[in-house]
Enzyme design. Structure first.
Site, mmCIF file in Angstrom:
data_model
loop_
_atom_site.group_PDB
_atom_site.id
_atom_site.type_symbol
_atom_site.label_atom_id
_atom_site.label_comp_id
_atom_site.label_asym_id
_atom_site.label_seq_id
_atom_site.Cartn_x
_atom_site.Cartn_y
_atom_site.Cartn_z
ATOM 1 N NE ARG A 47 -0.773 -0.233 4.964
ATOM 2 C CZ ARG A 47 0.001 0.526 5.709
ATOM 3 N NH1 ARG A 47 0.361 1.725 5.273
ATOM 4 N NH2 ARG A 47 0.438 0.104 6.886
ATOM 5 C CG HIS A 95 -3.732 0.623 8.530
ATOM 6 N ND1 HIS A 95 -3.764 -0.632 7.972
ATOM 7 C CD2 HIS A 95 -4.708 0.643 9.466
ATOM 8 C CE1 HIS A 95 -4.720 -1.348 8.546
ATOM 9 N NE2 HIS A 95 -5.308 -0.592 9.451
ATOM 10 C CE1 TYR A 129 3.822 1.408 8.263
ATOM 11 C CE2 TYR A 129 3.194 3.031 9.915
ATOM 12 C CZ TYR A 129 2.896 2.303 8.786
ATOM 13 O OH TYR A 129 1.682 2.480 8.161
#
Length: 360
Positions: free
Chosen positions: A259, A263, A273
């Protein structure tokens, strides 16, 4: 034991048809799709990329509610949906609204779903689908039940569901596959392995080398597919569907994808991250770029055609937003009435109270 697990993992090599340059690397696996069907696949991916961009903008403007970006996952979502028939059931996760749209959910209803409006969860009669599941992995158990129901009714149809790599850590993931496997039901379980369950990398989710190999414990078929290759995803799903309706049981498909956005739009920051190097590496595998090169080499695609689709998408999205805006607001009485067929006494009292308030 290590030798045993290594041997299992070796059986799950990544299935691919197109490489990153759009060249066919697996001629034997090439699906039987006409030129028009190939162009339709690309059309849907371009449209969905624009829909994602507009949805993000609408969310930032406060005009949508919950939204999970889809850019990067078009091949895994639309390649699998394109292999379905109208009688098949889709049990989506919260990122899987595009599959519902291309299966027949009106676009304005997709926007209403994001806003939490009950009409956004009402599927047209000819669309066999559940509303997107917010509870992680719960749709896997539901899919096993729907597949068993299709089997009991002797339907030539399958139930297909989706989750992310994080969903494979849920108990429902294993329970659903085990149930469907035990009854040899026509189910397809898709894991869109986009490398991160919110911020948790897939290697922290499991000690298994692949997620596809988790099918072994359930006694069902499993395959790992290049989820950025729309033809590979289509072929894997088509094969799984054909085997399911022929009585050969369920399949687990792990689609390796990525992606590009956060999120969800609810405050996630992927730069905390994910590294820039990782983002750049996966951008080279962009499913739209790869398939565009393939079609251009065949003389089936042009920049003008793509621009027409982009403009069409923008106009249809604008109209759908307007239709969603014009839908009557959801009321408290709608909520109470939709939850119960026969109201208990305390809710009858509340219903009358809110009817009076809403009539003013």
């Amino acid at each position: 034991m290590k030798r045993t697990t290594d041997k299992v993992a070796e059986q799950f090599e990544t299935f691919q048809i197109l490489d990153e340059e759009g060249k066919i690397v697996n001629e034997e696996a090439m699906p039987e799709l006409s030129d028009d069907e190939l162009k339709e696949l690309m059309t849907r991916m371009v449209y969905t990329r624009i829909l994602d961009q507009r949805s993000i903008a609408l969310n930032r403007q406060g005009r949508l509610g919950f939204y999970a970006p889809t850019a990067g996952q078009e091949a895994s979502q639309l390649g699998s949906q394109y292999a379905l028939e109208q009688d098949d059931f889709i049990l989506p996760g919260y990122r899987d609204v595009p599959q519902l749209i291309w299966q027949g959910l009106p676009l304005y209803k997709a926007f209403l779903f994001s806003r939490g409006h009950f009409k956004g969860n009402q599927m047209p009669e000819d669309v066999n689908a559940f509303s997107p599941q917010i509870i992680i992995g719960a749709q896997y158990v539901q899919t096993a039940g729907v597949a068993l129901g299709l089997q009991k009714r002797n339907k030539d149809a399958v139930a297909i569901t989706y989750t992310g790599d994080g969903g494979t850590s849920q108990g429902d993931f294993y329970e659903g596959m085990n149930f469907a496997g035990a009854f040899n039901s026509p189910a397809i379980f898709v894991v869109q392995n986009n490398q991160f369950a919110i911020s948790t990398p897939v290697e922290k989710q499991t000690a298994a080398d692949t997620l596809a190999q988790k099918a072994v414990a359930a006694g069902i078929e499993g395959i790992q597919v290049d989820g950025m290759d729309v033809l590979a995803v289509y072929a894997a799903t088509k094969d799984a569907r054909d085997r399911a309706v022929n009585g050969e049981g369920p399949t687990l498909i792990e689609a390796l994808t990525y992606r590009y956005g956060p999120h969800t739009m609810a405050g996630d920051d992927p730069t905390r991250y994910r590294t820039e190097e990782m983002d750049n590496e996966w951008e080279k595998r962009d499913p739209l770029v790869r398939f565009r090169k393939f079609l251009e080499d065949k003389g089936l695609w042009s920049e003008d055609e793509e621009n027409e689709i982009i403009e069409k998408a923008k106009e249809e999205i604008k109209a759908a937003v307007k239709e969603a805006d014009n839908t009557p607001k959801q009321k408290v009485t709608d909520l109470i009435g939709n939850m119960y067929e026969t109201l208990p006494q305390h809710l009858e009292e509340q219903m009358e109270e809110y009817k009076a308030k809403e009539s003013k």
